[in-house]
Every structure is written in C-alpha cells, then in structure tokens.
Design an enzyme around this catalytic site. Structure first.
Site, PDB file in Angstrom:
ATOM      1  N   ASP A 133      -7.165  -2.254   0.866  1.00 59.67           N
ATOM      2  CA  ASP A 133      -7.322  -1.698   2.286  1.00 59.67           C
ATOM      3  C   ASP A 133      -7.868  -2.140   3.240  1.00 59.67           C
ATOM      4  O   ASP A 133      -8.549  -3.134   2.483  1.00 59.67           O
ATOM      5  CB  ASP A 133      -8.952  -0.542   1.170  1.00 59.67           C
ATOM      6  CG  ASP A 133      -8.678   0.860   1.890  1.00 59.67           C
ATOM      7  OD1 ASP A 133      -8.434   1.640   2.857  1.00 59.67           O
ATOM      8  OD2 ASP A 133      -9.539   1.839   1.615  1.00 59.67           O
ATOM      9  N   ARG A 143       1.336  -1.305  -0.250  1.00 61.94           N
ATOM     10  CA  ARG A 143      -0.119   0.285   0.277  1.00 61.94           C
ATOM     11  C   ARG A 143       0.858   1.584   0.284  1.00 61.94           C
ATOM     12  O   ARG A 143       1.886   0.505   0.348  1.00 61.94           O
ATOM     13  CB  ARG A 143      -1.406   0.007   1.540  1.00 61.94           C
ATOM     14  CG  ARG A 143      -1.702   1.588   1.447  1.00 61.94           C
ATOM     15  CD  ARG A 143      -3.093   1.103   0.988  1.00 61.94           C
ATOM     16  NE  ARG A 143      -3.164   2.637   0.464  1.00 61.94           N
ATOM     17  CZ  ARG A 143      -4.678   2.920   1.421  1.00 61.94           C
ATOM     18  NH1 ARG A 143      -4.857   1.866   2.320  1.00 61.94           N
ATOM     19  NH2 ARG A 143      -4.839   3.929   1.415  1.00 61.94           N
ATOM     20  N   ASP A 168     -10.533  -1.339   6.748  1.00 65.57           N
ATOM     21  CA  ASP A 168     -10.879  -0.547   7.235  1.00 65.57           C
ATOM     22  C   ASP A 168     -11.266  -0.910   8.417  1.00 65.57           C
ATOM     23  O   ASP A 168     -13.027  -2.028   8.211  1.00 65.57           O
ATOM     24  CB  ASP A 168     -12.212   0.626   6.603  1.00 65.57           C
ATOM     25  CG  ASP A 168     -11.391   0.564   5.214  1.00 65.57           C
ATOM     26  OD1 ASP A 168     -10.434   1.697   5.365  1.00 65.57           O
ATOM     27  OD2 ASP A 168     -11.853   1.411   4.540  1.00 65.57           O
ATOM     28  N   ARG A 191      -6.098   1.291  -4.988  1.00 66.11           N
ATOM     29  CA  ARG A 191      -5.553   0.888  -3.821  1.00 66.11           C
ATOM     30  C   ARG A 191      -4.985  -0.722  -4.169  1.00 66.11           C
ATOM     31  O   ARG A 191      -5.846  -1.670  -4.822  1.00 66.11           O
ATOM     32  CB  ARG A 191      -5.520   1.326  -2.771  1.00 66.11           C
ATOM     33  CG  ARG A 191      -6.846   0.913  -2.613  1.00 66.11           C
ATOM     34  CD  ARG A 191      -8.291   1.990  -2.374  1.00 66.11           C
ATOM     35  NE  ARG A 191      -7.810   2.973  -2.456  1.00 66.11           N
ATOM     36  CZ  ARG A 191      -7.688   4.046  -0.866  1.00 66.11           C
ATOM     37  NH1 ARG A 191      -8.178   3.735   0.244  1.00 66.11           N
ATOM     38  NH2 ARG A 191      -7.952   5.065  -1.486  1.00 66.11           N
TER      39      ARG A 191
END
Ligand code: ROI
Length: 168
Positions: free
Chosen positions: A97, A84, A99, A94
């Site tokens: 990710d 990343r 989250d 990307r």
C-alpha cells in the site's frame, strides 16, 4: 518547481520487508522525483479485521516535480508491480500500500485523491514514522505532527529497524 511530499508504505503479505525495500527503490526511480528521507521500519498491529498478519510500515519523504495525479499514477503503478490485488473485503491484507499523505501544503479533494490523507491523524503507524522524519511539520489544518505523536496511542507499534538498516 518541486514539492515536498510524504508517502506511507505498508505491507503484511509476501515478505513485507522485501516489499518495502523494493517500493522505496521504485519510488526513487520515479521520473523527476527524489527520495529525501525515510523513517525506520515499524511493526504494527492490523487496523481493521484482526484475522490478518501484523503490518510493516514506514514513511518516506520525496521531492517531486510531478503533479499530484501523476504522482498517484506512479504510486499505483508501483503497487501493481508489487502484486497488489484490490479485493472486495474492506481493510483486508495487502502486499503493498502506498498512500500519499501530504503534497506540500496543498489540500485536494478529488475523486481519485484526497490530501492530506484522511487517516493520517488517527493512525499510529503513520503518525509515528512521520514524526521521526518530520518532527517540526505542521499540517495544512494547523495541527503539528509532534503534537499528534505525543498524544497518539502506540497500540503495540514499535520500530523494528532504523532507516539506516533498511535503506541501502
Ligand atoms: N493496519 C496497519 N497496521 N498498517 C497498515 O498499513 C494498514 N493499512 C491498511 C489497513 C487495512 C487499514 N490496516 C492497516 O490499509
């Protein structure tokens, strides 16, 4: 004491499926943490700039004994290990990710971490995978995930693989 948390995974670069498979394994290797459920793999249209590839998304549930910021350190380390690179462009493509969507029923508004995640309720690529593994979950604000899932626009989102197919 362990906390039930939900983490969203997303990728649209460098073999997204392999990124998600590897990220799930990496999460299961985090200290004092167990992956307890995984959604299927969902293909989704990019939110943000449209001149980028479609995404692959999933949500996993974990039980962790970590504190929120230690869990964040762990997820950010996994993002780094997956190449990343944080770019200036907002909402660009990307490789990976991760989250933190929910940390138990806690509400946190810290400089590095807000939970529930600010985009949770509006993103079909989060709501529908989350509803698959936690249909009876109610968010700290009283909104039920099932209700969100019933009302959200799919925006082309579809489940490309079941959990069994990608979790080995
Ligand atoms: N769009 C989709 N479909 N899926 C994502 O995971 C995703 N992640 C992002 C932005 C750039 C907002 N768009 C996304 O960070």
């Amino acid at each position: 004491m362990s906390t039930l948390c939900y983490i969203a995974l997303g990728s649209n670069l460098n073999a997204p499926r392999a990124q998600l498979v590897s990220a799930r394994k990496a999460l299961s290797d985090v200290a004092n943490t167990h992956v307890v459920a995984a959604s299927g793999l969902y293909a989704s249209r990019p939110m943000g700039p449209q001149d980028q590839p479609d995404y692959l998304n999933a949500v996993v549930a974990i039980e962790t004994e970590l504190e929120p910021l230690s869990l964040l350190d762990a997820t950010q380390a996994i993002e780094q290990q997956h190449g990343r690179v944080r770019k200036k462009e907002r909402w660009g493509p990307r490789t990976l990710d991760l989250d933190i969507l929910l940390f138990g029923q806690q509400t946190l508004d810290l400089p590095r971490l807000c939970v529930p995640h600010y985009g949770l309720q509006e993103r079909e690529f989060v709501v529908l995978p989350l509803a698959e593994i936690a249909p009876s979950l109610v968010l700290p604000n009283g909104v039920s995930v099932a209700q969100l899932a019933n009302q959200i626009e799919r925006n082309g989102l579809y489940r490309r693989e079941t959990a069994q197919q990608w979790v080995s």
